[in-house]
Design a protein around this motif. Structure first.
Motif, PDB file in Angstrom:
ATOM      1  N   CYS A  74       0.848  -1.199   0.000  1.00 16.88           N
ATOM      2  CA  CYS A  74       0.000   0.000   0.000  1.00 16.88           C
ATOM      3  C   CYS A  74       0.881   1.245   0.000  1.00 16.88           C
ATOM      4  O   CYS A  74       1.835   1.334   0.772  1.00 16.88           O
ATOM      5  N   THR A 119       1.133   5.280   0.595  1.00 21.17           N
ATOM      6  CA  THR A 119       0.378   6.333   1.280  1.00 21.17           C
ATOM      7  C   THR A 119       0.613   7.730   0.737  1.00 21.17           C
ATOM      8  O   THR A 119      -0.168   8.638   1.023  1.00 21.17           O
ATOM      9  N   ASP A 120       1.702   7.950  -0.004  1.00 20.65           N
ATOM     10  CA  ASP A 120       2.066   9.304  -0.445  1.00 20.65           C
ATOM     11  C   ASP A 120       2.211  10.257   0.745  1.00 20.65           C
ATOM     12  O   ASP A 120       1.952  11.456   0.623  1.00 20.65           O
ATOM     13  N   ASN A 160       0.355  10.583   3.151  1.00 22.96           N
ATOM     14  CA  ASN A 160      -0.964  11.119   3.509  1.00 22.96           C
ATOM     15  C   ASN A 160      -1.521  10.299   4.675  1.00 22.96           C
ATOM     16  O   ASN A 160      -1.823   9.115   4.505  1.00 22.96           O
ATOM     17  N   ARG A 170      -6.745   4.557   6.033  1.00 17.00           N
ATOM     18  CA  ARG A 170      -7.653   3.743   5.220  1.00 17.00           C
ATOM     19  C   ARG A 170      -7.022   2.394   4.886  1.00 17.00           C
ATOM     20  O   ARG A 170      -7.687   1.354   4.915  1.00 17.00           O
ATOM     21  N   TYR A 171      -5.728   2.406   4.542  1.00 15.80           N
ATOM     22  CA  TYR A 171      -5.060   1.156   4.203  1.00 15.80           C
ATOM     23  C   TYR A 171      -4.962   0.241   5.424  1.00 15.80           C
ATOM     24  O   TYR A 171      -5.168  -0.975   5.319  1.00 15.80           O
ATOM     25  N   ASP A 203      -4.390  10.204   6.068  1.00 16.61           N
ATOM     26  CA  ASP A 203      -5.730   9.658   5.833  1.00 16.61           C
ATOM     27  C   ASP A 203      -5.650   8.383   4.999  1.00 16.61           C
ATOM     28  O   ASP A 203      -6.366   7.400   5.263  1.00 16.61           O
ATOM     29  N   LYS A 204      -4.800   8.404   3.953  1.00 20.33           N
ATOM     30  CA  LYS A 204      -4.622   7.193   3.149  1.00 20.33           C
ATOM     31  C   LYS A 204      -4.020   6.081   4.003  1.00 20.33           C
ATOM     32  O   LYS A 204      -4.410   4.917   3.883  1.00 20.33           O
ATOM     33  N   GLU A 205      -3.067   6.449   4.838  1.00 26.28           N
ATOM     34  CA  GLU A 205      -2.455   5.457   5.716  1.00 26.28           C
ATOM     35  C   GLU A 205      -3.514   4.781   6.586  1.00 26.28           C
ATOM     36  O   GLU A 205      -3.542   3.550   6.696  1.00 26.28           O
TER      37      GLU A 205
END
Length: 325
Positions: A98, A100-101, A103, A109-110, A105-107
């Motif tokens: 995964c 995350t860039d 980010n 979610r993953y 929030d992405k972290e």
């Protein structure tokens, strides 16, 4: 197709009961070798594949781990993930990667996705923006790589890291010993990594009685999107004769600036090492962090945690090596 084959079909093919096929799959020690062979022959002939979901429910494991990193395009993380994947394959595990860039929030979610899909554990390069990972993963094993977890999480989870401060100190120290008179730095202030590398930079200057001026330090994002502008400003305004780059993405953008402006006299150092550095016109000093080994160690640490959930937390520091060209 093989996924449509049922235990009933195998039993009919082998001339045994469905219960016998089930015992061959789950308790083969209760079945004769002759019967086991008959059932296996039927499985081979019908191309039977056991249900991964059913196996995971029986064994309470999915044989899957998640790897959450910031930038898969960064050669460091690419090599690190390869180390994890090679080690995982040998143990029969699958890896979900995964990106995350950086980010948070992405972290999150993953991580939620991996928890929902009941991964056996997670290897994480944290964005550094979450104070309580335990609330996200509960009792799922979690190993931190590259960045140290913050707050109380630092005492809860295993880590596999490098000594960023010492590596940066050695690189800047080498620049000065090569004759640099004003060393500037461009780093990415990501989690603990950027802070530690800046600390090493400052300590090296102090060791050589160089003044520490904040205008000599530029902070860029993890993609190095502003490196060109920052590097040009440092070179033109400060008239520095050496640059320390916090990672190889920043270095690549610095090299573009040096080429575009035809700046030939510049000493360079970077945290990380890549084979292509040997072919650059500038003699790059690099801090070689063994990414593949870090990945391998992270997977082994995760497996140890799965096997021994109550063992003491470990903090593994992998040595870096200074490469002087």
């Amino acid at each position: 197709m093989s996924k449509q084959v049922t235990i009933k079909q195998i039993a009919q093919y082998a001339g045994v009961s469905e219960a016998t096929v089930s015992r061959v799959l789950n308790q083969p020690e209760l079945v004769s070798k002759q019967t086991i062979q008959k059932v296996k022959d039927g499985m081979d002939e019908l191309q039977y594949r056991p249900s991964a979901l059913a196996q995971s429910m029986r064994n309470h494991t999915t044989k899957t781990i998640g790897v959450v990193i910031s930038n898969v395009l960064n050669p460091f993380f690419t090599t690190l993930v390869r180390g994890i994947e090679d080690a995982a394959t040998k143990r029969g595990y699958s890896v979900i990667v995964c990106n995350t860039d950086e980010n948070p929030d992405k972290e999150q979610r993953y991580i939620n996705m991996l928890v929902d899909h009941q991964a056996d554990g997670i290897i994480l390069a944290s964005t550094g923006n979450h104070a309580n990972y335990h609330s996200m993963v509960n009792d799922m094993p979690l190993v931190f790589i590259d960045r140290m977890p913050q707050g109380k999480d630092a005492n809860l989870y295993d880590t596999v890291l490098v000594d960023n401060e010492k590596g940066s100190f050695n690189a800047v120290d080498a620049l000065i010993k090569q004759g640099a008179t004003r060393v500037n730095a461009i780093v990415s202030p990501v989690a603990t990594t950027g802070t530690e590398r800046l600390n090493g930079f400052r300590k090296a200057l102090t060791a050589h009685d160089f003044p520490i001026r904040e205008q000599d330090i530029a902070l860029d994002d993890y993609l190095g999107q502003h490196t060109a502008e920052l590097a040009l400003n440092l070179i033109q305004t400060n008239q520095c004769d050496a640059l320390f780059c916090g990672n190889n993405v920043i270095l690549m953008n610095v090299l573009k600036v040096l080429k575009e402006w035809q700046i030939g006299d510049m000493k360079l150092a970077v945290f990380d090492d890549q084979p292509w550095f040997d072919f650059v016109q500038y003699p790059i000093i690099s801090v070689d962090q063994p990414a593949y080994l870090i990945g391998t160690k992270a997977f082994i640490t995760l497996m140890d945690r799965l096997a021994n959930p109550n063992r003491p937390v470990t903090h593994d520091i992998v040595r870096t090596k200074l490469v002087i060209r």
